[in-house]
Scaffold this motif. Structure first.
Motif, PDB file in Angstrom:
ATOM      1  N   LYS A 299      -7.880  12.096 -10.705  1.00 28.73           N
ATOM      2  CA  LYS A 299      -7.159  12.906 -11.685  1.00 28.73           C
ATOM      3  C   LYS A 299      -6.120  12.068 -12.428  1.00 28.73           C
ATOM      4  O   LYS A 299      -5.960  12.202 -13.642  1.00 28.73           O
ATOM      5  N   CYS A 300      -5.435  11.195 -11.675  1.00 30.75           N
ATOM      6  CA  CYS A 300      -4.457  10.319 -12.345  1.00 30.75           C
ATOM      7  C   CYS A 300      -5.152   9.378 -13.320  1.00 30.75           C
ATOM      8  O   CYS A 300      -4.622   9.092 -14.405  1.00 30.75           O
ATOM      9  N   TYR A 301      -6.332   8.902 -12.944  1.00 31.16           N
ATOM     10  CA  TYR A 301      -7.073   8.009 -13.831  1.00 31.16           C
ATOM     11  C   TYR A 301      -7.470   8.747 -15.121  1.00 31.16           C
ATOM     12  O   TYR A 301      -7.326   8.226 -16.233  1.00 31.16           O
ATOM     13  N   ILE A 302      -7.949   9.997 -14.980  1.00 31.31           N
ATOM     14  CA  ILE A 302      -8.324  10.784 -16.161  1.00 31.31           C
ATOM     15  C   ILE A 302      -7.106  11.068 -17.028  1.00 31.31           C
ATOM     16  O   ILE A 302      -7.148  10.988 -18.260  1.00 31.31           O
ATOM     17  N   TYR A 303      -5.999  11.354 -16.340  1.00 32.68           N
ATOM     18  CA  TYR A 303      -4.770  11.659 -17.085  1.00 32.68           C
ATOM     19  C   TYR A 303      -4.289  10.426 -17.863  1.00 32.68           C
ATOM     20  O   TYR A 303      -3.884  10.531 -19.011  1.00 32.68           O
ATOM     21  N   ARG A 304      -4.354   9.248 -17.275  1.00 31.19           N
ATOM     22  CA  ARG A 304      -3.914   8.042 -17.966  1.00 31.19           C
ATOM     23  C   ARG A 304      -4.829   7.700 -19.131  1.00 31.19           C
ATOM     24  O   ARG A 304      -4.374   7.215 -20.173  1.00 31.19           O
ATOM     25  N   ASN A 305      -6.114   7.916 -18.990  1.00 27.77           N
ATOM     26  CA  ASN A 305      -7.038   7.608 -20.081  1.00 27.77           C
ATOM     27  C   ASN A 305      -6.866   8.512 -21.284  1.00 27.77           C
ATOM     28  O   ASN A 305      -7.332   8.201 -22.381  1.00 27.77           O
ATOM     29  N   SER A 306      -6.223   9.662 -21.075  1.00 27.77           N
ATOM     30  CA  SER A 306      -6.008  10.580 -22.199  1.00 27.77           C
ATOM     31  C   SER A 306      -4.813  10.178 -23.058  1.00 27.77           C
ATOM     32  O   SER A 306      -4.562  10.802 -24.077  1.00 27.77           O
ATOM     33  N   PHE A 307      -4.073   9.168 -22.669  1.00 21.71           N
ATOM     34  CA  PHE A 307      -2.892   8.755 -23.424  1.00 21.71           C
ATOM     35  C   PHE A 307      -3.295   7.958 -24.658  1.00 21.71           C
ATOM     36  O   PHE A 307      -4.261   7.178 -24.622  1.00 21.71           O
ATOM     37  N   ASP A 308      -2.499   8.138 -25.751  1.00 21.84           N
ATOM     38  CA  ASP A 308      -2.580   7.215 -26.872  1.00 21.84           C
ATOM     39  C   ASP A 308      -1.509   6.138 -26.679  1.00 21.84           C
ATOM     40  O   ASP A 308      -0.824   6.100 -25.653  1.00 21.84           O
ATOM     41  N   GLN A 309      -1.341   5.255 -27.649  1.00 23.02           N
ATOM     42  CA  GLN A 309      -0.413   4.148 -27.475  1.00 23.02           C
ATOM     43  C   GLN A 309       1.024   4.637 -27.341  1.00 23.02           C
ATOM     44  O   GLN A 309       1.812   4.109 -26.546  1.00 23.02           O
ATOM     45  N   THR A 310       1.399   5.681 -28.123  1.00 22.41           N
ATOM     46  CA  THR A 310       2.765   6.200 -28.046  1.00 22.41           C
ATOM     47  C   THR A 310       3.053   6.809 -26.681  1.00 22.41           C
ATOM     48  O   THR A 310       4.111   6.573 -26.083  1.00 22.41           O
ATOM     49  N   ALA A 311       2.080   7.547 -26.180  1.00 22.53           N
ATOM     50  CA  ALA A 311       2.271   8.150 -24.857  1.00 22.53           C
ATOM     51  C   ALA A 311       2.349   7.085 -23.771  1.00 22.53           C
ATOM     52  O   ALA A 311       3.092   7.219 -22.798  1.00 22.53           O
ATOM     53  N   ARG A 312       1.588   6.021 -23.934  1.00 22.24           N
ATOM     54  CA  ARG A 312       1.650   4.941 -22.944  1.00 22.24           C
ATOM     55  C   ARG A 312       3.016   4.265 -22.949  1.00 22.24           C
ATOM     56  O   ARG A 312       3.556   3.921 -21.880  1.00 22.24           O
ATOM     57  N   ASN A 313       3.560   4.090 -24.128  1.00 13.75           N
ATOM     58  CA  ASN A 313       4.888   3.488 -24.197  1.00 13.75           C
ATOM     59  C   ASN A 313       5.927   4.389 -23.538  1.00 13.75           C
ATOM     60  O   ASN A 313       6.835   3.920 -22.841  1.00 13.75           O
ATOM     61  N   ARG A 314       5.820   5.716 -23.809  1.00 12.28           N
ATOM     62  CA  ARG A 314       6.766   6.633 -23.176  1.00 12.28           C
ATOM     63  C   ARG A 314       6.601   6.631 -21.654  1.00 12.28           C
ATOM     64  O   ARG A 314       7.587   6.687 -20.909  1.00 12.28           O
ATOM     65  N   MET A 315       5.345   6.561 -21.200  1.00  7.63           N
ATOM     66  CA  MET A 315       5.124   6.506 -19.755  1.00  7.63           C
ATOM     67  C   MET A 315       5.707   5.217 -19.177  1.00  7.63           C
ATOM     68  O   MET A 315       6.275   5.210 -18.076  1.00  7.63           O
ATOM     69  N   ARG A 316       5.570   4.122 -19.915  1.00  7.55           N
ATOM     70  CA  ARG A 316       6.152   2.853 -19.454  1.00  7.55           C
ATOM     71  C   ARG A 316       7.664   2.976 -19.339  1.00  7.55           C
ATOM     72  O   ARG A 316       8.275   2.482 -18.375  1.00  7.55           O
ATOM     73  N   GLU A 317       8.291   3.682 -20.323  1.00  9.65           N
ATOM     74  CA  GLU A 317       9.727   3.865 -20.247  1.00  9.65           C
ATOM     75  C   GLU A 317      10.112   4.747 -19.076  1.00  9.65           C
ATOM     76  O   GLU A 317      11.121   4.496 -18.397  1.00  9.65           O
TER      77      GLU A 317
END
Length: 1286
Positions: free
Chosen positions: A1071-1089
């Motif tokens: 589920k975490c893998y599916i959730y991470r794959n649904s991110f775009d670049q902006t969401a990935r940056n926010r998750m990194r923060e």
């Protein structure tokens, strides 16, 4: 029994002094007793003549006894080291010390001979009569037992040192008890022996070891040779030492033999009549192996001859033809050299020759079989066991290295011109399993610059005199020594002709192929021929000086030996930086002097690298496949003082200095320091410590070796001046005058005057790279391997090391090896300078005794302890000697157990001393007895183990037989009752037993079937439940469970709890893998923060929990779309806005909140007016190095600025904002991207901040829930403190 001569062990001298010590060894030396003990060390005097044969019986005698049970001998010390390695599993090292000519080389040979034959317990079978009868008409077979001798080129070595007395001196044939001339010690020894015997019978219930306690003074009564052997003379022949006095020796020897029969020395065929040294230790071992092979061949020969020849002539079939390998020389020359070349014949039995001829597809008559040397050696090796082959290889390795590395000097006829460390690996049985040889400091300058009156290395003379015509022709060589410039003004000996057979045979035994052997001789021939190159100076057209080779034929022959073009060879020797082409006009020409210098450097380099290649090849051939314990033999240079001492003598004497310093440090100094540390009563023994001399030579930066390597020194004058500047004032350094090119060093042995001439040249002695590149073009694989730096594909950037650096590094490595081993010392002493037997120069011997520090060693062994062991090791090693400590001791501490062991031993308690950490044993004799008791006890325990095992095995066998007997009896009785109806006596009838047994069997069968059915049903039910659970999991999951926050999971059966847990974990990660794959670049940056904020603030900041559910927006005032901001950011290059919001800036003086617009870009921090957007402050991200916060619920953060011009003027910033977690996190990432390293995040209730020119302490206090509900925190400034109530 002969009259006793001197004292075996110098420690037991009654009136110990230097005079009594020297007088004792003098008295023994006059009667050819050249060995004397100092405790467990050996003092050996060079006899300068042959003393006796060293047979296998002599090796066996010393191998079976303790060191003090037989007269002093080098074999006794070697056996002590050998037995210590076997019994205690401790690496050993035997160090040979003494000046040049004292006999270290021959002593080294004897030690190798002992170690390679100590395990050989079989006697040689008698020679068959067939050999004795078949050669009545030929003198050659009379030489079968004597022709194959290796005539050692040294009669100065300490070889074969046990006197052979005539048995006629003891007509009774009985061996009397050894008596001591001094009744006191002898009586005490006998009393001690009786006491030991009585106590041993009572305590040990075993007979005490066969040990004579009056060993310290006795006569060496070893059975000698028959008197007839002493008068069996051979035609005149002499060694190199006695060739000038041959006539007088021939007349004096018979008279001496008649006048003193008990000192008659058996003369050996092919040897020196004056010293009889032709049978060296290694030659005897080689002859013994050849005699064994010959006897085995003759046995097979006699068997075949009996079956195939005419019965009327049972001994007609002779194997003499099989023992002759004729060369290609003419018949008259063969007859002339038969006696000297008989040693190179190849022996092979008739049976082996027949097998060889069948392999070759050819079956000639047996009498004409003459196999090739390689085939003969392969057959010889095929019939050898691995242990026997290893012994042969160890001996042959020393044979060939002696030929390559030894030479005749002014002080020694067989001087080792290199240091060697023989590391022999010995397994638990005592057999040598491998050898590793390390060589040090080969004197390669001897090749081109020999001292007047000395010879070059032995191999040159052996090759020229001993090789047959075919080999010499293939090597382009002549027999005349005078034809070679490197051997000019030197003489060859007849022994060189004979020794070449053993040198060449050693290569076959070591496993080198014919091609490799031929390549070795080719390189040696190349060295000889390079020395003949004559460079003639010429003047070129442009006026420059050049040179050319006058004897071009020598160049062509040398090129043919090297398998390379002659022009390449000429170019590399006459033109500097020549390319590797065959053209003539390449490179710049050199003058004749430079060409001769390069030629000499090439000769030295070629020979030294060949020597190193041979040592590596031998190590590869003799390496062991498994790690065993090592016994090392160190034979290093002896101290040398010549009329003209140069860099070679400096290096040699420095090496001797370091070896002696190792002895002084580990024996004289460390032992006394150990006694003081252990609390023993001890009176210091004075000795001379040469540590300051070693520091003078090898001290870093200021030692002579370091000064030689200084790069700015380009002349010997500058070197001498530099040495005088740095070493002036040292007590061991002296100058010889202002105009003298010499300096003096006061060594531990004597003062030596060194000439500085050619010091720098000999220290560097580097071969130019273009010469290496030229020789790499040789098609001879051996030559290519000797010059790897000449490979054009190989990039060599490392500067070659100098000779002085190599010397220091090698000695440090050597001493590090010796440091961790138990050392045994052999002190070789030269009795006179004239190399004459039975001459004892008192002053010379006294000088050697003093500088070797022998008297301090004698006093140390006399008043100190010879052996010490840690408490733990001593207790575990000897606890089996007492029944109260074996196998487990529960009576107290280890010291109490050690005391209990010592009290129970039938040995004087005064021999033992218990220190704070070690147990000390006073005499070596006590150590020997202690080990003997341990061996006896181990034998008892082994017998006990064998008894118990045999009893267990016999009992198990008895029980099996008894069980089998019962089964047979039961079956017999059952058969008898069923067959004849005879019931058992006193038991029910068999038929009633059958019914009961049948019912019982049916009941057991039914129960077994029920259990089987239950297991089948249960297994299928569990499989069904598992299948149902796995198939229904997707159906029982809630519809909206793809969120990572969802924890819902269907209930599983109890036996599937572990599987359910693993499946739930896998499902969550999916589920975490599916959730991470649904991110775009902006969401990935926010998750990194968000992840970064978690790493920084989790469990550290109380307000972190409130920020988890809120996303980081960044631009809260939509500054990116503001037109005025776009103009400003174009000027400051701050286009991308990471964070923008209106926050409160806390005033430094009053603590009031001032609203301000904070903008964080990818490169800087900006503070702007919230209305006009005017920039008030702009701080680059790289200037902020720390951010400080409190752990409470406040929203205050302090940004620390570096102490730059801006930081000193404005200081740190204090902000208050509801997005403190977000702004600190984003600032952290911006600084990390800008500087490459993260800033420091400091979270504490108190920290410092810089407000311009002063430092303010921030203090956070918790005010309770009521204050928190009222609004923002309260900030007050008090002097240099700012208090914040949260």
């Amino acid at each position: 029994m002969e009259q006793e001569i001197g004292t075996w062990d110098s420690v037991l001298l009654e009136n110990l002094s230097e005079d009594s010590f020297i007088n004792n060894i003098h008295q023994r030396y006059k009667r050819d007793h050249i060995y004397t003990y100092i405790g467990t060390s050996v003092v050996a005097l060079n006899p300068y003549h042959h003393i006796s044969e060293h047979s296998l019986d002599n090796v066996r005698n010393y191998g079976d006894k303790g060191i003090f049970q037989l007269p002093p001998h080098i074999y006794g010390l070697t056996n002590l080291a050998y037995q210590s390695l076997k019994d205690q599993s401790e690496d050993q090292c035997v160090l040979l010390t003494g000046e040049s000519g004292a006999g270290k080389t021959e002593t080294f040979k004897m030690i190798v001979n002992f170690l390679t034959h100590i395990q050989d317990r079989s006697h040689c079978p008698p020679t068959p009569n067939v050999l004795r009868k078949q050669s009545s008409t030929s003198s050659a077979s009379g030489l079968v037992m004597h022709a194959h001798r290796r005539a050692s080129s040294s009669c100065s070595g300490t070889a074969n040192f046990i006197i052979c007395k005539n048995r006629a001196e003891n007509p009774s044939g009985s061996v009397s008890r050894r008596q001591s001339p001094s009744p006191g010690p002898s009586q005490r020894s006998r009393t001690r022996a009786e006491s030991i015997e009585r106590q041993s019978r009572r305590h040990m219930r075993e007979k005490i070891v066969d040990f004579d306690f009056s060993h310290h003074k006795s006569s060496e009564n070893i059975s000698g040779l028959p008197e007839s052997h002493a008068h069996h003379m051979h035609p005149t022949k002499s060694c190199f030492k006695h060739q000038q006095t041959q006539v007088s020796a021939c007349t004096a020897m018979p008279a001496a033999a008649k006048g003193s029969p008990k000192y008659a020395v058996p003369t050996v065929y092919g040897g020196c009549r004056q010293c009889g040294h032709s049978k060296c230790v290694r030659a005897q071992s080689l002859e013994k192996e050849e005699r064994d092979d010959l006897r085995g061949s003759n046995c097979r020969l006699s068997t075949i001859a009996t079956a195939t020849t005419n019965p009327a002539h049972p001994h007609r079939s002779s194997c003499s033809n099989l023992m002759r390998q004729h060369s290609t020389e003419s018949q008259p020359e063969r007859e002339r050299d038969r006696s000297s070349l008989m040693g190179s014949t190849q022996r092979i039995s008739l049976y082996d020759a027949h097998k060889l001829s069948k392999v070759l597809g050819d079956l000639p008559p047996p009498s004409s079989v003459s196999p090739t040397p390689s085939a003969s050696s392969s057959l010889h090796r095929r019939h050898k066991s691995p242990t026997q082959r290893m012994r042969e290889c160890v001996t042959c390795a020393d044979v060939f290295l002696e030929a390559m590395g030894n030479a005749c000097t002014l002080k020694n006829n067989n001087s080792s011109r290199y240091g060697k460390l023989f590391d022999i690996e010995i397994d638990f049985k005592g057999d040598p399993m491998g050898v590793h040889i390390t060589h040090y400091m080969l004197e390669k300058t001897r090749i081109t610059d020999p001292i007047i009156g000395e010879r070059n290395f032995h191999i040159f003379y052996q090759l020229l005199l001993g090789a047959d015509l075919q080999l010499l022709k293939s090597l382009k060589l002549y027999r005349n020594v005078e034809k070679y410039e490197l051997l000019h003004n030197t003489t060859a000996m007849e022994e060189d002709r004979m020794n070449f057979h053993y040198t060449k045979r050693s290569l076959d035994v070591l496993g080198l192929s014919c091609e490799e052997s031929n390549s070795i001789f080719r390189v040696i021939a190349v060295v000889l021929k390079l020395g003949n190159f004559i460079f003639v100076p010429i003047t070129n057209i442009d006026g420059t000086e050049g040179c050319q080779v006058s004897n071009v034929y020598e160049v062509q022959e040398t090129a043919q030996l090297l398998n390379m073009e002659a022009q390449i060879l000429i170019n590399c020797l006459t033109r500097a930086n020549s390319s590797n082409s065959a053209q003539e006009d390449v490179g710049c020409e050199m003058d004749a002097r430079q060409a001769a210098t390069n030629r000499n450097t090439l000769c030295r380099t070629l020979y030294s690298r060949l020597f190193t290649w041979l040592v590596n090849k031998i190590n590869e051939s003799l390496k062991s496949t498994q790690r065993e314990k090592n016994l090392a033999l160190l034979d290093f240079y002896g101290f040398e003082v010549l009329d003209h001492n140069s860099f070679e003598q400096f290096a040699i004497n420095y090496s001797a200095e370091k070896i002696h310093q190792n002895f002084v440090f580990h024996v004289l100094r460390s032992e006394q320091e150990l006694y003081i540390r252990e609390g023993l009563e001890w009176s210091r023994i004075d000795y001379f410590d040469n540590e300051s001399i070693c520091e003078l030579i090898d001290k870093p930066s200021y030692g002579i070796l370091s000064l030689i390597n200084e790069p700015h020194l380009n002349s010997n004058d500058a070197l001498l001046l530099r040495v005088q500047q740095c070493c002036a004032g040292h007590p061991n350094f002296m100058t010889t005058g202002s105009h003298s090119m010499c300096f003096q060093i006061r060594h531990y042995a004597s003062v030596v005057n060194y000439s500085i001439h050619r010091f720098l040249e000999k220290n560097s002695d580097m071969l130019p790279k273009y010469i290496s590149a030229a020789f790499y073009q040789s098609k001879l694989s051996l030559v290519q391997s000797l010059f790897p730096e000449g490979n054009p594909r190989r990039q060599v950037t490392k500067k070659p090391s100098t000779l002085s650096s190599n010397i220091r590094t090698q000695l440090q490595t050597l001493l590090a090896i010796v440091k961790h081993r138990r050392s045994h010392y052999v002190f070789c002493i030269k009795p006179n300078e004239g190399k004459q037997p039975h001459q004892f120069d008192m002053a010379l011997v006294q000088h050697q005794v003093r500088y070797m520090s022998l008297m301090p060693l004698v006093h140390l062994c006399r008043t100190g302890h010879c052996y010490h062991l840690l408490h733990v090791k001593f207790f575990h090693r000897y606890k089996l000697l007492n029944s109260l400590t074996w196998p487990h001791f529960h009576g107290g501490s280890q010291v109490e157990g050690i005391a209990l062991i010592i009290r129970n031993l039938p040995l004087p308690s005064a021999e033992f001393t218990i220190g704070t950490k070690n147990v000390f044993v006073r005499s070596p004799r006590t150590v020997f007895e202690l080990e003997q008791f341990r061996r006896l006890r181990i034998s008892e325990l082994a017998v006990l183990i064998q008894t118990m095992f045999r009893m267990y095995h016999a009992r198990k066998r008895f029980q099996r037989m008894r069980h089998s007997q019962m089964i047979i009896s039961s079956a017999w009785r059952t058969w008898r009752e069923c067959r004849f109806g005879i019931p058992f006596t006193g038991r029910r009838h068999l038929w009633s037993l059958y019914r009961v047994a049948r019912e019982e069997y049916r009941s057991l069968k039914y129960k077994r079937q029920v259990r089987w059915a239950i297991d089948i049903i249960g297994r299928y039910y569990r499989q069904w439940k598992i299948r149902q659970f796995l198939l229904t999991i997707p159906l029982r999951l809630p519809p909206n469970t793809l969120s990572p926050l969802s924890t819902e999971w269907p209930v599983a059966p109890a036996f599937l709890a572990d599987a359910s847990r693993h499946l739930r974990s896998i499902y969550h990660r999916w589920k975490c893998y599916i959730y991470r794959n649904s991110f775009d670049q902006t969401a990935r940056n926010r998750m990194r923060e968000k992840v970064t904020a978690s790493i920084i603030f989790k469990d550290r900041k109380a307000s972190y929990g409130r920020s988890v559910g809120h996303p980081f927006v960044g631009d809260y005032v939509r500054l990116r779309h503001n037109q005025q901001w776009k103009k400003i950011c174009a000027e400051t290059n701050d286009q991308y806005v990471v964070f923008a919001d209106i926050i409160n800036k806390i005033a430094r003086s009053s603590g009031k909140f001032v609203p301000i617009l904070l903008v964080l870009s990818t490169s800087s921090l900006l503070l702007l007016d919230q209305r006009t957007l005017q920039i008030k402050y702009r701080v680059p991200a790289s200037e902020i190095y720390r951010m400080s916060l409190s752990p409470h619920l406040d929203d205050i953060a302090v940004f620390h600025v570096k102490a730059s011009e801006f930081g000193r003027k404005k200081g740190d910033f204090v902000f208050q904002t509801g997005h403190v977690i977000e702004i600190v996190t984003k600032m952290f990432l911006v600084i990390q991207n800008a500087t490459g390293k993260p800033p420091e995040i400091h979270i504490s209730t108190e920290f410092e901040a810089n407000f311009g020119q002063q430092t303010v302490i921030f203090s956070f206090k918790y005010g309770g829930m009521s204050d928190l509900a009222q609004g923002p925190p309260k900030v007050t400034r008090k002097a240099n403190r700012m208090e914040i109530i949260v």
